[in-house]
Motif scaffolding. Structure first.
Motif, short mmCIF file in Angstrom:
data_model
loop_
_atom_site.label_atom_id
_atom_site.label_comp_id
_atom_site.label_asym_id
_atom_site.label_seq_id
_atom_site.Cartn_x
_atom_site.Cartn_y
_atom_site.Cartn_z
N LEU A 127 10.65 31.94 0.15
CA LEU A 127 10.14 32.71 -0.98
C LEU A 127 9.35 33.94 -0.56
CD1 LEU A 127 8.98 29.74 -3.25
CD2 LEU A 127 11.00 31.18 -3.54
N ASN A 128 9.17 34.14 0.75
CA ASN A 128 8.42 35.30 1.23
C ASN A 128 9.20 36.02 2.33
OD1 ASN A 128 5.50 35.03 -0.04
ND2 ASN A 128 6.14 32.98 0.58
N PRO A 129 10.35 36.62 1.98
CA PRO A 129 11.22 37.23 2.99
C PRO A 129 10.59 38.41 3.72
CG PRO A 129 11.94 37.83 0.78
CD PRO A 129 10.90 36.76 0.62
N ASP A 130 9.54 39.00 3.18
CA ASP A 130 8.90 40.14 3.83
C ASP A 130 7.79 39.72 4.80
OD1 ASP A 130 10.52 41.90 2.43
OD2 ASP A 130 9.14 41.99 0.73
N LYS A 131 7.49 38.42 4.86
CA LYS A 131 6.47 37.92 5.77
C LYS A 131 7.14 37.28 6.99
CE LYS A 131 2.90 37.21 2.26
NZ LYS A 131 1.91 36.27 1.67
N LEU A 132 6.35 37.05 8.04
CA LEU A 132 6.89 36.56 9.31
C LEU A 132 6.28 35.21 9.67
CD1 LEU A 132 6.86 39.87 11.40
CD2 LEU A 132 8.78 38.83 10.17
N TYR A 133 7.15 34.30 10.15
CA TYR A 133 6.75 32.93 10.42
C TYR A 133 7.25 32.48 11.80
CZ TYR A 133 5.80 32.98 5.43
OH TYR A 133 5.31 33.30 4.20
N ARG A 168 0.57 27.56 25.34
CA ARG A 168 0.19 28.95 25.08
C ARG A 168 1.46 29.75 24.84
NH1 ARG A 168 -5.17 29.33 26.09
NH2 ARG A 168 -6.09 27.82 27.54
N TYR A 169 1.39 30.69 23.92
CA TYR A 169 2.59 31.31 23.41
C TYR A 169 2.54 32.83 23.55
CZ TYR A 169 2.68 26.64 21.52
OH TYR A 169 2.64 25.29 21.40
N PRO A 170 3.65 33.46 23.96
CA PRO A 170 3.70 34.91 24.16
C PRO A 170 3.89 35.67 22.85
CG PRO A 170 5.83 33.98 24.69
CD PRO A 170 4.93 32.81 24.36
N ILE A 171 2.95 35.44 21.95
CA ILE A 171 2.98 36.05 20.61
C ILE A 171 1.66 36.78 20.40
CG2 ILE A 171 3.24 35.64 18.14
CD1 ILE A 171 5.71 34.84 19.66
N ALA A 172 1.71 37.95 19.82
CA ALA A 172 0.53 38.78 19.63
C ALA A 172 -0.49 38.13 18.70
CB ALA A 172 0.94 40.15 19.07
N ASP A 173 -1.74 38.51 18.87
CA ASP A 173 -2.82 38.02 18.00
C ASP A 173 -2.58 38.46 16.56
OD1 ASP A 173 -3.90 37.29 20.41
OD2 ASP A 173 -5.62 38.64 20.33
N ALA A 174 -2.98 37.60 15.63
CA ALA A 174 -3.00 37.93 14.19
C ALA A 174 -1.72 38.61 13.75
CB ALA A 174 -4.21 38.81 13.88
N SER A 175 -0.57 38.04 14.12
CA SER A 175 0.71 38.68 13.83
C SER A 175 1.61 37.89 12.90
CB SER A 175 1.46 38.94 15.14
OG SER A 175 1.71 37.73 15.83
N LEU A 176 1.24 36.65 12.58
CA LEU A 176 2.11 35.77 11.81
C LEU A 176 1.47 35.39 10.48
CD1 LEU A 176 3.11 33.41 14.75
CD2 LEU A 176 4.65 35.02 13.60
N ASP A 177 2.33 35.21 9.48
CA ASP A 177 1.86 34.78 8.17
C ASP A 177 1.85 33.26 8.02
OD1 ASP A 177 1.62 37.41 6.59
OD2 ASP A 177 3.61 37.57 7.50
N GLY A 178 2.56 32.58 8.91
CA GLY A 178 2.58 31.13 8.84
C GLY A 178 3.20 30.53 10.09
#
Length: 322
Positions: A127-133, A168-178
């Motif tokens: 339901l949130n295609p513009d957000k990233l998970y 630990r994950y190679p993902i940027a800080d504060a970058s995901l909606d869920g």
């Protein structure tokens, strides 16, 4: 009438809601399935051999995974993982991508987890295609979304990002909606570190969705470290999170634990006579047998050590500091 050259068979691997609706006007008009085309495909479309519009006909980028890679590329941060670099496992500029040291191989597993995922998480992503998970420990998902990054520690067919086993994950800080993580944290060596990482990767207001087993036997690979009580699960996420829900869902109720324990124990027994005795008892008869009594002594004598560990009520450790 649709031009057949603009259509392709809809499959679990290529399913796209909009492309499916574009090729199936009856589904689009249906008051129930028009709002959830996957529900129609899962119940009817797969068996009926339904088709969907091709990506080219819809004007989409050439491949779904290359378009998805471009979308998630700004989030990939090698410095935030355990060390190492990203590398393409197929075409350059396209998922799947590996990171860090060696991942596990699929041949190291008894089987591969395969399911659509937790309903609340799936609906939020849909339901949130513009957000990233992010889906941590995805296994083989029967339903995929272009706005969700699927992560594993082995080359699952569903995985976009494959990493060495780590918390630990190679993902940027504060970058995901869920972030979703389902029946995975019991296999982590440091689940408390993973919980801190989830907090780091989420945007303010981002959601975490966790399924964490409690009374289940040892299972999975590479190992099974930590089950958690409801309070233990809450404790992992009490810093930096506002609790929305903490519950025992339909797939986590006591009947699942009891069935898994009893059916697994019966299957593991090496004595067919004892197995028949166990499976032939009523619940009342089974409950009347005291632990350590003659009946359970016969059962335990036919229980291999691996099964004793798998279905144990507890274990004991004595160690000496070096």
């Amino acid at each position: 009438m649709q031009d057949p050259s603009r259509l392709e068979p809809a499959t679990d691997a290529n399913f796209d809601e909009q492309l499916y609706l574009a090729a199936n006007a009856d589904v689009a008009r249906h008051p129930v399935y028009g709002n959830d085309p996957w529900r129609h495909f899962d119940r009817y479309g797969r068996g009926e051999g339904r088709k969907q519009l091709t990506r080219a006909a819809a004007g989409y980028p050439a491949t779904r995974r290359s378009a998805k890679y471009e979308r998630f590329l700004p989030l990939l941060d090698a410095s935030r993982g355990t060390g190492g670099a990203f590398r393409f496992l197929g075409d350059a500029g396209s998922f799947p991508v590996a990171y860090g040291g060696a991942a596990h191989g699929l041949d190291e597993y008894d089987d591969e987890s395969a399911n659509p995922g937790l309903g609340d998480f799936v609906e939020t992503v849909r339901l949130n295609p513009d957000k990233l998970y992010l889906d941590v420990g995805c296994g083989r998902r029967s339903r995929h979304f272009d706005n969700c990054l699927y992560l594993e520690v082995y080359p699952s067919v569903s995985a976009d990002l494959i990493i060495e086993p780590a918390c630990r994950y190679p993902i940027a800080d504060a970058s995901l909606d869920g972030i979703g993580c389902f029946a995975v944290m019991e296999h982590m060596q440091e689940p408390w570190i993973a919980a801190e990482e989830f907090l780091r990767m989420l945007k303010p207001g981002g959601l975490v969705f966790i399924d964490y087993p409690f009374l289940v036997p040892v299972h999975g690979y590479p190992s099974h470290y930590y089950n958690a009580t409801r309070e233990g699960l809450a404790r992992l996420f009490d810093r930096g999170f506002e609790r929305i829900k903490l519950a025992t869902e339909a797939n986590q109720t006591p009947d699942h634990a009891i069935h898994w324990q009893l059916s697994g124990l019966a299957a593991a027994l090496t004595d067919e006579g004892v197995r028949q005795e166990l499976t032939g008892m009523s619940v009342g008869q089974l409950m009347a047998e005291p632990p350590g009594g003659p009946f359970w002594q016969r059962v335990l004598a036919a229980t291999p050590d691996a099964a004793r560990s798998m279905f144990a009520a507890g274990n004991t450790l004595i160690a000496r500091k070096l």
